[in-house]
Design a protein around this motif. Structure first.
Motif, PDB file in Angstrom:
ATOM      1  N   LEU A  86      -1.669  -8.124 -13.163  1.00 21.38           N
ATOM      2  CA  LEU A  86      -1.727  -8.806 -14.505  1.00 21.38           C
ATOM      3  C   LEU A  86      -0.172  -9.233 -14.706  1.00 21.38           C
ATOM      4  N   LEU A  87       0.004 -10.701 -14.961  1.00 19.89           N
ATOM      5  CA  LEU A  87       1.295 -11.035 -15.126  1.00 19.89           C
ATOM      6  C   LEU A  87       1.160 -11.961 -16.599  1.00 19.89           C
ATOM      7  N   ASN A  88       2.122 -11.990 -17.360  1.00 19.99           N
ATOM      8  CA  ASN A  88       2.318 -12.547 -18.538  1.00 19.99           C
ATOM      9  C   ASN A  88       2.539 -14.179 -18.383  1.00 19.99           C
ATOM     10  N   PRO A  89       1.960 -14.882 -19.260  1.00 23.66           N
ATOM     11  CA  PRO A  89       2.130 -16.180 -19.005  1.00 23.66           C
ATOM     12  C   PRO A  89       3.570 -16.773 -19.317  1.00 23.66           C
ATOM     13  N   ASP A  90       4.464 -16.198 -20.037  1.00 18.82           N
ATOM     14  CA  ASP A  90       5.795 -16.354 -20.332  1.00 18.82           C
ATOM     15  C   ASP A  90       6.751 -15.582 -19.306  1.00 18.82           C
ATOM     16  N   THR A  91       6.383 -15.572 -17.983  1.00 22.38           N
ATOM     17  CA  THR A  91       7.202 -15.241 -16.851  1.00 22.38           C
ATOM     18  C   THR A  91       7.204 -16.035 -15.654  1.00 22.38           C
ATOM     19  N   ILE A  92       8.447 -15.928 -15.168  1.00 20.38           N
ATOM     20  CA  ILE A  92       8.930 -16.822 -14.014  1.00 20.38           C
ATOM     21  C   ILE A  92       9.271 -15.998 -12.644  1.00 20.38           C
ATOM     22  N   LEU A  93       8.533 -16.136 -11.546  1.00 20.42           N
ATOM     23  CA  LEU A  93       9.032 -15.305 -10.563  1.00 20.42           C
ATOM     24  C   LEU A  93      10.401 -16.060  -9.895  1.00 20.42           C
ATOM     25  N   LEU A  94      11.120 -15.318  -9.353  1.00 17.16           N
ATOM     26  CA  LEU A  94      12.264 -15.717  -8.591  1.00 17.16           C
ATOM     27  C   LEU A  94      12.241 -15.576  -7.285  1.00 17.16           C
ATOM     28  N   TYR A  95      11.523 -14.817  -6.425  1.00 18.36           N
ATOM     29  CA  TYR A  95      11.327 -14.689  -5.143  1.00 18.36           C
ATOM     30  C   TYR A  95       9.930 -14.286  -5.200  1.00 18.36           C
ATOM     31  N   ASP A  96       9.573 -13.687  -3.719  1.00 19.04           N
ATOM     32  CA  ASP A  96       8.202 -13.180  -3.393  1.00 19.04           C
ATOM     33  C   ASP A  96       7.971 -11.617  -4.059  1.00 19.04           C
ATOM     34  N   ILE A  97       8.050 -11.473  -5.229  1.00 22.44           N
ATOM     35  CA  ILE A  97       7.824 -10.304  -5.830  1.00 22.44           C
ATOM     36  C   ILE A  97       6.723  -9.687  -5.528  1.00 22.44           C
ATOM     37  N   ILE A  98       5.547 -10.354  -5.498  1.00 21.38           N
ATOM     38  CA  ILE A  98       4.227 -10.118  -5.067  1.00 21.38           C
ATOM     39  C   ILE A  98       4.104  -9.012  -3.902  1.00 21.38           C
ATOM     40  N   GLU A  99       4.901  -9.567  -3.020  1.00 27.03           N
ATOM     41  CA  GLU A  99       5.016  -9.046  -1.569  1.00 27.03           C
ATOM     42  C   GLU A  99       5.489  -7.645  -1.783  1.00 27.03           C
ATOM     43  N   LYS A 100       6.803  -7.495  -2.640  1.00 27.59           N
ATOM     44  CA  LYS A 100       7.488  -6.421  -2.741  1.00 27.59           C
ATOM     45  C   LYS A 100       6.602  -5.525  -3.343  1.00 27.59           C
ATOM     46  N   LEU A 101       5.610  -5.714  -4.272  1.00 27.96           N
ATOM     47  CA  LEU A 101       4.631  -4.857  -5.039  1.00 27.96           C
ATOM     48  C   LEU A 101       3.606  -4.352  -4.253  1.00 27.96           C
ATOM     49  N   TYR A 102       3.048  -5.451  -3.248  1.00 26.93           N
ATOM     50  CA  TYR A 102       2.224  -5.004  -2.710  1.00 26.93           C
ATOM     51  C   TYR A 102       2.571  -4.000  -1.351  1.00 26.93           C
ATOM     52  N   LEU A 103       3.826  -4.312  -0.592  1.00 27.25           N
ATOM     53  CA  LEU A 103       4.219  -3.192   0.352  1.00 27.25           C
ATOM     54  C   LEU A 103       4.566  -1.921  -0.258  1.00 27.25           C
ATOM     55  N   PHE A 104       5.029  -1.885  -1.498  1.00 26.47           N
ATOM     56  CA  PHE A 104       5.247  -0.620  -2.101  1.00 26.47           C
ATOM     57  C   PHE A 104       4.165   0.178  -2.570  1.00 26.47           C
ATOM     58  N   ALA A 105       2.876  -0.469  -2.698  1.00 22.23           N
ATOM     59  CA  ALA A 105       1.578   0.067  -2.985  1.00 22.23           C
ATOM     60  C   ALA A 105       1.039   0.804  -1.745  1.00 22.23           C
ATOM     61  N   GLU A 106       1.233  -0.324  -0.543  1.00 22.17           N
ATOM     62  CA  GLU A 106       0.486   0.182   0.659  1.00 22.17           C
ATOM     63  C   GLU A 106       1.431   1.161   1.447  1.00 22.17           C
ATOM     64  N   ASP A 107       2.649   1.430   1.136  1.00 21.24           N
ATOM     65  CA  ASP A 107       3.451   2.356   1.757  1.00 21.24           C
ATOM     66  C   ASP A 107       3.536   3.493   0.970  1.00 21.24           C
ATOM     67  N   HIS A 108       3.060   3.863  -0.245  1.00 22.25           N
ATOM     68  CA  HIS A 108       3.123   5.013  -1.022  1.00 22.25           C
ATOM     69  C   HIS A 108       1.563   5.273  -1.590  1.00 22.25           C
ATOM     70  N   ARG A 109       0.501   5.240  -0.782  1.00 21.56           N
ATOM     71  CA  ARG A 109      -0.737   5.492  -1.196  1.00 21.56           C
ATOM     72  C   ARG A 109      -0.871   6.941  -1.315  1.00 21.56           C
ATOM     73  N   ASP A 110       0.004   7.778  -0.720  1.00 20.19           N
ATOM     74  CA  ASP A 110      -0.198   9.075  -1.151  1.00 20.19           C
ATOM     75  C   ASP A 110       0.509   9.562  -2.239  1.00 20.19           C
ATOM     76  N   HIS A 111       0.946   8.819  -3.012  1.00 19.07           N
ATOM     77  CA  HIS A 111       1.742   8.922  -4.374  1.00 19.07           C
ATOM     78  C   HIS A 111       0.661   8.771  -5.684  1.00 19.07           C
ATOM     79  N   LYS A 112      -0.741   8.660  -5.280  1.00 20.07           N
ATOM     80  CA  LYS A 112      -1.716   8.392  -6.236  1.00 20.07           C
ATOM     81  C   LYS A 112      -1.185   7.334  -7.346  1.00 20.07           C
ATOM     82  N   ILE A 113      -1.096   6.239  -6.796  1.00 19.24           N
ATOM     83  CA  ILE A 113      -0.498   5.178  -7.817  1.00 19.24           C
ATOM     84  C   ILE A 113      -1.420   4.851  -8.692  1.00 19.24           C
ATOM     85  N   GLY A 114      -1.153   4.666 -10.181  1.00 15.59           N
ATOM     86  CA  GLY A 114      -1.894   3.963 -11.165  1.00 15.59           C
ATOM     87  C   GLY A 114      -1.473   2.662 -11.300  1.00 15.59           C
TER      88      GLY A 114
END
Length: 295
Positions: A86-114
């Motif tokens: 969920l991304l606000n319309p008044d935001t601008i991405l500076l690099y591939d931050i979606i990949e960073k978020l995705y990889l963190f979520a995949e690498d920390h599935r044992d953390h019961k991420i909300g």
């Protein structure tokens, strides 16, 4: 990263140029996107004309403004991704931050991420509100006595210290400007409460996640500029304050009971009085705000 299953959902309300800039930044920097969904809350600018013909997105135009949470719910209902961003319309991405978020979520599935968020920055690359504490008596007392030396040490400072040492930190809630959530969590917890037109809806959602044993995190990435408040202008100042006050009232009634609820409403009343003494609202507006908090 192959087959990145992320649905990016943007709620637009008369922010056509900002939303276009946001979409452009996503397309420019993200290697793999499952889909981009734009939900339009009955915009009256050129949004419908611009987005209805944009083949890069799924566009949902609404005949009435149903609020931030309600519009996101419609986007989530049609989203196909493993993760919802969920991304606000008044935001601008500076690099591939979606990949960073995705990889963190995949690498920390044992953390019961909300939910996961980033360290949002403004146009001048300075940190801005990216996370916060759930409402509590301690938090409001700090707000009431913020000028005292004992109130200077902030929750935010402690979290940034952890982030600098550990890359990620557990927080009470992540800013609604960039919420990265596993779809399976939303399937269990449910989506936004449409009773919140705007404000506190992301806090309510993440409080419900927390109550079910999920944890919310911020990662030490500064890949999103947040041009906060793009859909509000100075004329709507009182309206904005009223929406915030109504949402606070609803949040307290949903999550606190008995003496705790009374205590929090009393403290919130004192904070509102403090704010109104510094404001330029009319007497009638002041009365409306006080009633909205206590009703």
């Amino acid at each position: 990263m192959e087959d990145l299953q992320v649905s990016v959902i943007i709620v637009n309300y008369n922010t056509c140029s900002m939303t276009i800039e946001c979409i452009e930044s996503i397309v420019r920097f993200t290697k793999n996107i499952y889909e981009i969904i734009v939900v339009d809350n009955a915009s009256t600018d050129q949004s419908k004309e611009m987005f209805s013909s944009d083949s890069r997105i799924k566009y949902i135009y609404l005949d009435e403004n149903i609020g931030f949470g309600g519009a996101n719910n419609l986007g989530i209902a049609v989203a196909k991704g493993k993760y919802i961003f969920l991304l606000n319309p008044d935001t601008i991405l500076l690099y591939d931050i979606i990949e960073k978020l995705y990889l963190f979520a995949e690498d920390h599935r044992d953390h019961k991420i909300g939910a996961i968020g980033t360290c949002l920055i403004n146009n001048y690359k300075a940190d801005m509100m990216s996370f916060g504490e759930f409402i509590s008596a301690k938090r409001i007392y700090k707000r009431l006595f913020e000028k005292l030396p004992t109130a200077k040490r902030s929750y935010e400072a402690d979290i940034y210290q952890i982030l600098n040492a550990n890359y990620y930190a557990k927080v009470d809630f992540v800013s609604g400007a960039d919420l990265f959530i596993p779809r399976k969590v939303l399937d269990q917890v449910s989506v936004f409460d449409p009773g919140f037109f705007m404000y506190y809806e992301e806090t309510d959602l993440q409080k419900r996640m927390h109550d079910l044993g999920y944890s919310n995190y911020v990662i030490n990435e500064r890949g999103i500029i947040h041009l906060e408040g793009g859909s509000f202008d100075s004329i709507m100042k009182f309206e904005r304050k009223l929406i915030i006050t109504q949402s606070l009232n609803l949040y307290i009634k949903k999550h606190l009971f008995g003496l705790k609820k009374f205590h929090l409403l009393l403290l919130s009343f004192l904070v509102l009085i403090k704010d109104l003494l510094k404001s330029r609202y009319s007497l009638n507006h002041n009365i409306i705000l006080l009633k909205a908090l206590l009703k």
